[in-house]
Design a protein around this motif. Structure first.
Motif, PDB file in Angstrom:
ATOM      1  N   ALA A  35       0.789  -1.227   0.000  1.00  0.00           N
ATOM      2  CA  ALA A  35       0.000   0.000   0.000  1.00  0.00           C
ATOM      3  C   ALA A  35       0.823   1.279   0.000  1.00  0.00           C
ATOM      4  O   ALA A  35       0.309   2.326  -0.348  1.00  0.00           O
ATOM      5  N   ILE A  36       2.081   1.221   0.377  1.00  0.00           N
ATOM      6  CA  ILE A  36       2.878   2.438   0.518  1.00  0.00           C
ATOM      7  C   ILE A  36       4.057   2.385  -0.442  1.00  0.00           C
ATOM      8  O   ILE A  36       4.769   1.383  -0.514  1.00  0.00           O
ATOM      9  N   GLN A  37       4.259   3.484  -1.160  1.00  0.00           N
ATOM     10  CA  GLN A  37       5.444   3.625  -1.999  1.00  0.00           C
ATOM     11  C   GLN A  37       6.277   4.773  -1.450  1.00  0.00           C
ATOM     12  O   GLN A  37       5.738   5.765  -0.962  1.00  0.00           O
ATOM     13  N   MET A  38       7.588   4.624  -1.541  1.00  0.00           N
ATOM     14  CA  MET A  38       8.509   5.630  -1.024  1.00  0.00           C
ATOM     15  C   MET A  38       9.599   5.896  -2.032  1.00  0.00           C
ATOM     16  O   MET A  38      10.087   4.974  -2.682  1.00  0.00           O
ATOM     17  N   ILE A  39       9.962   7.158  -2.137  1.00  0.00           N
ATOM     18  CA  ILE A  39      11.117   7.552  -2.930  1.00  0.00           C
ATOM     19  C   ILE A  39      12.255   7.763  -1.940  1.00  0.00           C
ATOM     20  O   ILE A  39      12.105   8.517  -0.970  1.00  0.00           O
ATOM     21  N   VAL A  40      13.366   7.065  -2.168  1.00  0.00           N
ATOM     22  CA  VAL A  40      14.461   7.064  -1.195  1.00  0.00           C
ATOM     23  C   VAL A  40      15.782   7.371  -1.893  1.00  0.00           C
ATOM     24  O   VAL A  40      16.334   6.522  -2.580  1.00  0.00           O
ATOM     25  N   PRO A  41      16.292   8.608  -1.743  1.00  0.00           N
ATOM     26  CA  PRO A  41      17.654   8.899  -2.203  1.00  0.00           C
ATOM     27  C   PRO A  41      18.653   8.426  -1.142  1.00  0.00           C
ATOM     28  O   PRO A  41      18.424   8.624   0.051  1.00  0.00           O
ATOM     29  N   VAL A  42      19.744   7.793  -1.577  1.00  0.00           N
ATOM     30  CA  VAL A  42      20.735   7.268  -0.632  1.00  0.00           C
ATOM     31  C   VAL A  42      22.151   7.603  -1.109  1.00  0.00           C
ATOM     32  O   VAL A  42      22.401   7.778  -2.297  1.00  0.00           O
ATOM     33  N   SER A  43      23.075   7.677  -0.155  1.00  0.00           N
ATOM     34  CA  SER A  43      24.499   7.786  -0.475  1.00  0.00           C
ATOM     35  C   SER A  43      25.257   6.776   0.375  1.00  0.00           C
ATOM     36  O   SER A  43      24.859   6.470   1.494  1.00  0.00           O
ATOM     37  N   LEU A  44      26.339   6.275  -0.182  1.00  0.00           N
ATOM     38  CA  LEU A  44      27.150   5.270   0.503  1.00  0.00           C
ATOM     39  C   LEU A  44      28.116   5.929   1.481  1.00  0.00           C
ATOM     40  O   LEU A  44      28.585   7.039   1.250  1.00  0.00           O
ATOM     41  N   ALA A  45      28.422   5.216   2.562  1.00  0.00           N
ATOM     42  CA  ALA A  45      29.397   5.714   3.534  1.00  0.00           C
ATOM     43  C   ALA A  45      30.779   5.806   2.893  1.00  0.00           C
ATOM     44  O   ALA A  45      31.502   6.779   3.088  1.00  0.00           O
ATOM     45  N   ARG A  46      31.141   4.780   2.127  1.00  0.00           N
ATOM     46  CA  ARG A  46      32.413   4.756   1.398  1.00  0.00           C
ATOM     47  C   ARG A  46      32.090   4.418  -0.042  1.00  0.00           C
ATOM     48  O   ARG A  46      31.786   3.267  -0.351  1.00  0.00           O
ATOM     49  N   GLU A  47      32.155   5.403  -0.893  1.00  0.00           N
ATOM     50  CA  GLU A  47      31.820   5.156  -2.294  1.00  0.00           C
ATOM     51  C   GLU A  47      33.060   4.759  -3.065  1.00  0.00           C
ATOM     52  O   GLU A  47      34.000   5.525  -3.200  1.00  0.00           O
ATOM     53  N   ASN A  48      33.060   3.527  -3.512  1.00  0.00           N
ATOM     54  CA  ASN A  48      34.101   3.031  -4.392  1.00  0.00           C
ATOM     55  C   ASN A  48      33.461   1.992  -5.312  1.00  0.00           C
ATOM     56  O   ASN A  48      32.295   1.667  -5.182  1.00  0.00           O
ATOM     57  N   TRP A  49      34.239   1.477  -6.244  1.00  0.00           N
ATOM     58  CA  TRP A  49      33.703   0.576  -7.251  1.00  0.00           C
ATOM     59  C   TRP A  49      33.066  -0.656  -6.629  1.00  0.00           C
ATOM     60  O   TRP A  49      31.976  -1.065  -7.005  1.00  0.00           O
ATOM     61  N   SER A  50      33.701  -1.235  -5.637  1.00  0.00           N
ATOM     62  CA  SER A  50      33.213  -2.467  -5.020  1.00  0.00           C
ATOM     63  C   SER A  50      31.892  -2.255  -4.282  1.00  0.00           C
ATOM     64  O   SER A  50      30.957  -3.031  -4.448  1.00  0.00           O
TER      65      SER A  50
END
Length: 99
Positions: free
Chosen positions: A9-24
């Motif tokens: 019943a509920i939809q959410m839009i969720v923007p997120v960022s990684l704590a450590r952004e790298n390829w892996s």
């Protein structure tokens, strides 16, 4: 069939960022997004946040469990915001074609 018709019943839009952004870590999150049954759409974006997701859940308790397990336990998310969809105004309009 709409998520609401399936008990989601509920939809959410969720923007997120990684704590450590790298390829892996990005690759692992992308795989989790592709395989996540609660994630309807996932985008890798340029800007303040690295990913933008459309998620469907049954209720807020369901979202809290998903958030804890998917974002924090599995993928080490640094920042996330949650926007609850009140009404879907347009879905997949026609693609404009320049003639």
């Amino acid at each position: 069939m709409s998520p609401g018709a399936l008990g989601q019943a509920i939809q959410m839009i969720v923007p997120v960022s990684l704590a450590r952004e790298n390829w892996s870590t990005s690759r692992r999150l992308k795989r989790g997004i592709r395989e996540g049954p609660r994630i309807l759409h996932g985008f890798f974006i340029i800007g303040e946040m690295g990913f933008l997701l459309l998620i469907t859940v049954r209720n807020m308790a369901d979202y809290e469990q998903f958030k804890r397990e998917f974002f924090y336990d599995q993928h080490g998310i640094q920042t996330l915001k949650t926007f609850v969809v009140m009404d879907e105004i347009k879905r997949y309009g026609p693609v404009p074609v320049d003639l």
